[in-house]
Design a protein around this motif. Sequence first.
Motif, PDB file in Angstrom:
ATOM      1  N   PHE A 275       0.891  -1.181  -0.032  1.00 21.76           N
ATOM      2  CA  PHE A 275       0.333   0.027   0.052  1.00 21.76           C
ATOM      3  C   PHE A 275       1.193   1.232  -0.258  1.00 21.76           C
ATOM      4  CE2 PHE A 275      -3.514  -2.354   2.510  1.00 21.76           C
ATOM      5  CZ  PHE A 275      -3.397  -3.202   1.294  1.00 21.76           C
ATOM      6  N   ARG A 276       1.640   1.469   0.422  1.00 22.69           N
ATOM      7  CA  ARG A 276       2.865   2.325   0.981  1.00 22.69           C
ATOM      8  C   ARG A 276       3.612   2.702  -0.727  1.00 22.69           C
ATOM      9  NH1 ARG A 276       2.850   6.414   3.382  1.00 22.69           N
ATOM     10  NH2 ARG A 276       4.933   6.759   4.129  1.00 22.69           N
ATOM     11  N   MET A 277       3.700   1.606  -1.680  1.00 24.58           N
ATOM     12  CA  MET A 277       4.218   1.516  -2.814  1.00 24.58           C
ATOM     13  C   MET A 277       3.686   2.199  -3.821  1.00 24.58           C
ATOM     14  SD  MET A 277       7.169   1.169  -1.678  1.00 24.58           S
ATOM     15  CE  MET A 277       7.413   1.437  -3.820  1.00 24.58           C
ATOM     16  N   LEU A 278       2.502   2.165  -3.821  1.00 26.95           N
ATOM     17  CA  LEU A 278       0.745   2.852  -4.388  1.00 26.95           C
ATOM     18  C   LEU A 278       1.843   4.077  -4.962  1.00 26.95           C
ATOM     19  CD1 LEU A 278      -2.664   1.583  -2.806  1.00 26.95           C
ATOM     20  CD2 LEU A 278      -1.632   0.630  -4.981  1.00 26.95           C
ATOM     21  N   ASP A 279       1.194   3.730  -5.859  1.00 31.86           N
ATOM     22  CA  ASP A 279       1.042   5.764  -6.605  1.00 31.86           C
ATOM     23  C   ASP A 279      -0.125   6.180  -7.149  1.00 31.86           C
ATOM     24  OD1 ASP A 279       2.678   7.866  -7.804  1.00 31.86           O
ATOM     25  OD2 ASP A 279       2.621   6.949  -9.809  1.00 31.86           O
ATOM     26  N   PHE A 280      -0.296   7.396  -7.367  1.00 31.85           N
ATOM     27  CA  PHE A 280      -1.577   8.073  -8.303  1.00 31.85           C
ATOM     28  C   PHE A 280      -0.894   9.163  -9.077  1.00 31.85           C
ATOM     29  CE2 PHE A 280      -2.488   5.990  -4.523  1.00 31.85           C
ATOM     30  CZ  PHE A 280      -3.703   5.117  -4.454  1.00 31.85           C
ATOM     31  N   PRO A 281      -0.426   8.455 -10.274  1.00 32.30           N
ATOM     32  CA  PRO A 281      -0.132   9.790 -11.498  1.00 32.30           C
ATOM     33  C   PRO A 281      -1.201  10.712 -11.755  1.00 32.30           C
ATOM     34  CG  PRO A 281       0.282   7.616 -11.715  1.00 32.30           C
ATOM     35  CD  PRO A 281      -1.126   7.311 -10.673  1.00 32.30           C
ATOM     36  N   GLY A 282      -1.311  11.791 -11.699  1.00 31.43           N
ATOM     37  CA  GLY A 282      -1.868  13.088 -12.022  1.00 31.43           C
ATOM     38  C   GLY A 282      -2.409  14.028 -10.232  1.00 31.43           C
ATOM     39  N   SER A 283      -1.866  13.445  -9.341  1.00 30.87           N
ATOM     40  CA  SER A 283      -2.583  13.643  -8.401  1.00 30.87           C
ATOM     41  C   SER A 283      -1.494  14.737  -7.881  1.00 30.87           C
ATOM     42  CB  SER A 283      -3.167  12.418  -7.120  1.00 30.87           C
ATOM     43  OG  SER A 283      -1.706  12.157  -6.887  1.00 30.87           O
ATOM     44  N   ARG A 284      -2.182  15.743  -7.169  1.00 29.99           N
ATOM     45  CA  ARG A 284      -1.150  16.943  -6.553  1.00 29.99           C
ATOM     46  C   ARG A 284      -1.983  17.419  -5.264  1.00 29.99           C
ATOM     47  NH1 ARG A 284       1.495  15.476 -10.135  1.00 29.99           N
ATOM     48  NH2 ARG A 284       2.160  16.347 -11.732  1.00 29.99           N
ATOM     49  N   PRO A 285      -1.322  17.237  -4.648  1.00 33.27           N
ATOM     50  CA  PRO A 285      -0.250  17.237  -4.227  1.00 33.27           C
ATOM     51  C   PRO A 285      -0.173  15.474  -4.490  1.00 33.27           C
ATOM     52  CG  PRO A 285      -0.214  17.874  -1.931  1.00 33.27           C
ATOM     53  CD  PRO A 285      -1.688  18.092  -3.580  1.00 33.27           C
ATOM     54  N   PRO A 286       0.995  14.270  -4.400  1.00 30.63           N
ATOM     55  CA  PRO A 286       1.442  13.285  -4.663  1.00 30.63           C
ATOM     56  C   PRO A 286       0.526  12.787  -3.721  1.00 30.63           C
ATOM     57  CG  PRO A 286       3.109  14.150  -5.591  1.00 30.63           C
ATOM     58  CD  PRO A 286       2.653  15.298  -4.577  1.00 30.63           C
ATOM     59  N   ILE A 287      -0.720  11.536  -3.758  1.00 27.77           N
ATOM     60  CA  ILE A 287      -1.370  11.061  -2.758  1.00 27.77           C
ATOM     61  C   ILE A 287      -1.166   9.666  -2.699  1.00 27.77           C
ATOM     62  CG2 ILE A 287      -3.621   9.284  -2.153  1.00 27.77           C
ATOM     63  CD1 ILE A 287      -4.839  10.349  -4.480  1.00 27.77           C
ATOM     64  N   ARG A 288      -0.295  10.328  -0.805  1.00 25.22           N
ATOM     65  CA  ARG A 288       0.172   8.792  -0.324  1.00 25.22           C
ATOM     66  C   ARG A 288      -0.614   7.881   0.556  1.00 25.22           C
ATOM     67  NH1 ARG A 288       3.302   9.158  -3.794  1.00 25.22           N
ATOM     68  NH2 ARG A 288       5.312   9.339  -4.475  1.00 25.22           N
ATOM     69  N   VAL A 289      -0.072   7.009   0.658  1.00 26.77           N
ATOM     70  CA  VAL A 289      -1.342   5.498   1.501  1.00 26.77           C
ATOM     71  C   VAL A 289      -0.503   4.887   2.223  1.00 26.77           C
ATOM     72  CG1 VAL A 289      -3.405   4.094   1.204  1.00 26.77           C
ATOM     73  CG2 VAL A 289      -3.109   5.945   0.091  1.00 26.77           C
ATOM     74  N   SER A 290      -1.181   5.347   3.369  1.00 27.33           N
ATOM     75  CA  SER A 290      -1.123   4.485   4.045  1.00 27.33           C
ATOM     76  C   SER A 290      -2.251   3.253   5.169  1.00 27.33           C
ATOM     77  CB  SER A 290       0.091   4.328   5.193  1.00 27.33           C
ATOM     78  OG  SER A 290      -0.287   4.899   6.381  1.00 27.33           O
ATOM     79  N   ALA A 291      -1.929   1.756   6.279  1.00 31.28           N
ATOM     80  CA  ALA A 291      -3.096   1.457   6.122  1.00 31.28           C
ATOM     81  C   ALA A 291      -2.074   0.945   7.752  1.00 31.28           C
ATOM     82  CB  ALA A 291      -3.369   1.212   5.418  1.00 31.28           C
ATOM     83  N   SER A 292      -3.164   1.092   8.629  1.00 29.86           N
ATOM     84  CA  SER A 292      -2.506  -0.025  10.109  1.00 29.86           C
ATOM     85  C   SER A 292      -3.999  -1.656  10.179  1.00 29.86           C
ATOM     86  CB  SER A 292      -3.370   0.479  11.112  1.00 29.86           C
ATOM     87  OG  SER A 292      -3.098   1.989  10.670  1.00 29.86           O
ATOM     88  N   PHE A 293      -3.061  -2.152  10.409  1.00 32.89           N
ATOM     89  CA  PHE A 293      -3.525  -3.573  10.238  1.00 32.89           C
ATOM     90  C   PHE A 293      -3.781  -4.307  12.222  1.00 32.89           C
ATOM     91  CE2 PHE A 293      -2.007  -2.875   6.256  1.00 32.89           C
ATOM     92  CZ  PHE A 293      -2.128  -4.244   5.517  1.00 32.89           C
ATOM     93  N   GLY A 294      -4.742  -5.090  11.888  1.00 33.95           N
ATOM     94  CA  GLY A 294      -4.835  -6.315  13.155  1.00 33.95           C
ATOM     95  C   GLY A 294      -4.553  -7.466  12.958  1.00 33.95           C
ATOM     96  N   VAL A 295      -3.953  -8.256  13.900  1.00 30.62           N
ATOM     97  CA  VAL A 295      -4.149 -10.135  13.167  1.00 30.62           C
ATOM     98  C   VAL A 295      -4.403 -10.695  14.712  1.00 30.62           C
ATOM     99  CG1 VAL A 295      -3.143 -11.914  12.559  1.00 30.62           C
ATOM    100  CG2 VAL A 295      -1.505  -9.245  11.718  1.00 30.62           C
ATOM    101  N   ALA A 296      -5.334 -11.491  14.706  1.00 34.90           N
ATOM    102  CA  ALA A 296      -5.556 -12.728  14.256  1.00 34.90           C
ATOM    103  C   ALA A 296      -5.554 -14.006  14.080  1.00 34.90           C
ATOM    104  CB  ALA A 296      -7.248 -12.208  15.752  1.00 34.90           C
ATOM    105  N   THR A 297      -5.651 -15.084  15.288  1.00 35.17           N
ATOM    106  CA  THR A 297      -5.328 -16.255  14.811  1.00 35.17           C
ATOM    107  C   THR A 297      -6.415 -16.910  15.314  1.00 35.17           C
ATOM    108  OG1 THR A 297      -3.249 -16.498  14.464  1.00 35.17           O
ATOM    109  CG2 THR A 297      -4.125 -18.953  14.350  1.00 35.17           C
TER     110      THR A 297
END
Length: 416
Positions: A275-297
């Motif tokens: 997700f951090r590597m996603l690129d959105f050409p044409g967005s000004r300023p460039p869109i940068r995305v991150s996400a938070s995760f929870g994991v359970a077994t």
Amino acid sequence: MDTMAVSQTQQAVANIERLAALERYDILDTPAEPAFDRVARLVRLIFDVETSLVTMIDAHRQWYKAALGTPLSQVPVRDSFCQHALLSPRALVVPDATLDPRFSANPHVTAPNGVRFYAGMPLVTEDGQTIGTICAIDRSPRDFSDRETAILEELAQVVMSELELRLLATSDGLTGLATRRAFKAEADKHVALARRHRSQLSVLTFDIDHFKRINDLYGHAGGDMVLKAIAQAAQTGLRKSDLLGRLGGEEFAAVLPDADGPAAMAVAEKLRLAFRMLDFPGSRPPIRVSASFGVATLDPGRDDLESVLLKADEALYEAKRAGRNLTMAWRGTTTATVAEKIDRRRVLKAGRLVFNDRKSVIDCTVRALWERGAEVQVASSADIPEAITLELLSSGNAWDAAIVQRRPNSVELAFR
């Protein structure tokens, strides 16, 4: 049986049927959605009022699915105007609340700059059950014409049509992923299989960090572009045997069959970095995305789908509290699951918590029951003592109980 007892019995039966109708839609406590936000905006634009609401009413609260003009997300049903909507399928119009004996002492009216005008239309299902309201509210008295009442009724029908469409849909129109309802139905099958064979299964929940900022800066078109990109990247990073769904808004979940904790953490980290590597050409300023995760077994001898999702959500909230853009595993520091919950049943029932020698009573909504405990939702858990009695209004059953887990708006009880 005297007249009052008959009336109370009839009211309890009506409430059981109403809550059963509400439960069908699986709408409570879901994230904001554009379709309902749009209706709230239309209410403000058409009627030129300060506050507009699309609400659902469970056993103890009026919960806002969409709200403009108020910082609140819910109010106790006893304080709401909309409790009166449960008594009639017609619109409730209050031109000046200070002159109406039903509402003149209401805390929302007596507060500084309190409510003066209210118009509410019940949300009524096809089988005649009122599950919520659509409301127009203002701090100035005003009249409401028959034409305006008819418009509000049409908007209520729009909301109900959207709810019915949700029942039919299995894939999200924007991302193509499984809808919340379809995801849970399929996830239940995976969990049942894992429990039967005592096999490994893990769950990921994740949501996009600061998504509101993206919508505010780039508009809803920019937000939609991000949601579609996240969905595509997540699908690419998961196996074909994994199940991925959009639970609503910017919230997603995935079920990973035959995956233990370390494997699930590795998958979550892979997705987070993608997700951090996603690129959105044409967005000004460039869109940068991150996400938070929870994991359970899954613990096959103890968990059902709801409890393992709850554990993953608790880990997700921990990741957000720690700064976001992180992956956290459930640490086992809460009682989201215990051995006695093997018979846990998801319910939506009216209840009340009784304490202080029956001098104090708090309305609640029972969301899960098992042989030795229950999970109940309340307006606030802050002032509830550790030892209480839970009464289930539909059956008349009562259990002395102790609080074993306390959250801001819910408590988990162990029966004594």
